[in-house]
Design an enzyme around this catalytic site. Sequence first.
Site, PDB file in Angstrom:
ATOM      1  N   ARG A  40      -4.005-117.796 -16.440  1.00 18.69           N
ATOM      2  CA  ARG A  40      -5.109-117.637 -17.397  1.00 18.69           C
ATOM      3  C   ARG A  40      -5.136-116.233 -17.983  1.00 18.69           C
ATOM      4  O   ARG A  40      -5.542-116.043 -19.129  1.00 18.69           O
ATOM      5  CB  ARG A  40      -6.429-117.961 -16.727  1.00 18.69           C
ATOM      6  CG  ARG A  40      -6.570-119.442 -16.512  1.00 18.69           C
ATOM      7  CD  ARG A  40      -7.916-119.783 -15.959  1.00 18.69           C
ATOM      8  NE  ARG A  40      -8.104-121.219 -15.982  1.00 18.69           N
ATOM      9  CZ  ARG A  40      -8.982-121.867 -15.237  1.00 18.69           C
ATOM     10  NH1 ARG A  40      -9.760-121.195 -14.407  1.00 18.69           N
ATOM     11  NH2 ARG A  40      -9.109-123.164 -15.314  1.00 18.69           N
ATOM     12  N   LYS A 203     -11.439-142.352 -11.831  1.00 18.66           N
ATOM     13  CA  LYS A 203     -12.570-143.172 -12.277  1.00 18.66           C
ATOM     14  C   LYS A 203     -12.579-143.503 -13.760  1.00 18.66           C
ATOM     15  O   LYS A 203     -12.300-142.643 -14.585  1.00 18.66           O
ATOM     16  CB  LYS A 203     -13.860-142.411 -11.990  1.00 18.66           C
ATOM     17  CG  LYS A 203     -14.176-142.258 -10.535  1.00 18.66           C
ATOM     18  CD  LYS A 203     -15.470-141.520 -10.451  1.00 18.66           C
ATOM     19  CE  LYS A 203     -16.041-141.451  -9.076  1.00 18.66           C
ATOM     20  NZ  LYS A 203     -17.222-140.570  -9.103  1.00 18.66           N
ATOM     21  N   GLY A 356      -6.156-130.420 -16.166  1.00 20.85           N
ATOM     22  CA  GLY A 356      -6.561-130.941 -14.859  1.00 20.85           C
ATOM     23  C   GLY A 356      -5.420-131.434 -14.000  1.00 20.85           C
ATOM     24  O   GLY A 356      -4.386-130.790 -13.881  1.00 20.85           O
ATOM     25  N   GLY A 379     -12.078-129.940 -18.547  1.00 18.35           N
ATOM     26  CA  GLY A 379     -13.346-130.471 -19.075  1.00 18.35           C
ATOM     27  C   GLY A 379     -13.438-130.322 -20.580  1.00 18.35           C
ATOM     28  O   GLY A 379     -13.826-131.251 -21.296  1.00 18.35           O
TER      29      GLY A 379
END
Length: 399
Positions: A40, A203, A356, A379
């Site tokens: 990062r 999910k 992710g 996200g």
Amino acid sequence: MKTFNKKTVENIDVNNKKVLVRCDFNVPMQDNKNITDDRRIRAALPTIEHLLEKGASIILMSHLGRPKGEAKKEFSLEPVSERLSQLLDKSVIFSDDDEVLGNKTKLIAKDLKPGQILLLQNMRFRKEEEENDTDFSKELASLGDIYINDAFGTAHRAHSSTAGIADFLPSAMGYLIAREVKVIDEVLNAPQRPLVAILGGAKVSDKIGVIENLLNTVDTLLIGGGMAYTFIKGMGYEVGQSLLEEDKIDLAKELIIKSKEHNVELLLPIDVVVAEKFDASAKHYITSIKDIPKDMMGLDIGEKTRKLFEEKISSASTVIWNGPMGVFEMPAFAKGTEAVAASMAKSNAKTIIGGGDSAAAAEMLGYSDKMNYILTGGGASLELLEGKMLPGIEAIENI
Ligand code: AMP
């Protein structure tokens, strides 16, 4: 989604200006000081180097971890300032200030000269940051002349340093955000076709918005991972002990119908690897989705499905992937995820990994160097793929 009308760092004159840059320096550390992965920090370098070259003085802002509005030494950004200084081969002034914007910091900022870099203390030492407090945003803005947001990982949060500050200064996106936004914008609005999206992960409920929005743009949607079993159940088959979201079965059925209305080819697994239990050494075998035994659970896509997905990926011009095809952390159930990563790596298509777990999987399996884009903010990229405008981008001035 309209994002191309936002200013970037190239549309703004920074010569002799004090430029406040919001970065995402939320890096993993050991014992609160050894940075274990500095990607990062490296990702922020192009914007910082551009600003230096153009004669700006730079005030960097970031958060680290969750100090929840209190000055906690273990969340100090000091190790980041040291690593940044090594990477730039240049000194970085770090203002170790519990108040973040105390008098001492204001003085350093005031005296900052072109070519100098100041890193402020962790923004989240102040509770006002996450409250997006107007006075705090204004005080922050008073340190400089221009605001640049380059923190893609927090662009979906409306905080003082990611959004509120832009009300008080001329603003633009940094290279990192601009690149991620452009990649997603192209996928959603002007993709090279055929466009294939692969979605997996645990999910369905986490990805409903993404599936719905992608149905407006993709040619083919491949669904694997734990989320596939809710669809398989919706098709009328038994899923045994596999992951299942009972309350989303009707929605899965609706999405299957919607895909037909949109002329999208929606492909679900035709066979899966079933195991006796959720365990790396559990007995397992491949079976058709029509024959999943009551006492077994599906932990990966089967061989026929892998082949089918590989074919679709190899004939695509753009491929975007989010979410593993199985429990890739266990070698016995990593083959589906590996097949997707390998065929993306081989393909001539523009390949994009949406953050992710799929980024982690590609890295773990050794394919990340072969992808065109690996989006950094999990996200944030999912929200953009849902077609949402992110507060940290919306706040930026239009061209
Ligand atoms: P997500 O955070 O939603 O992208 O989900 C990633 C996680 O889903 C990974 O840790 C995988 O191990 C897990 N996963 C993928 N497929 C399955 C499956 N069939 N059963 C249980 N977990 C799964």
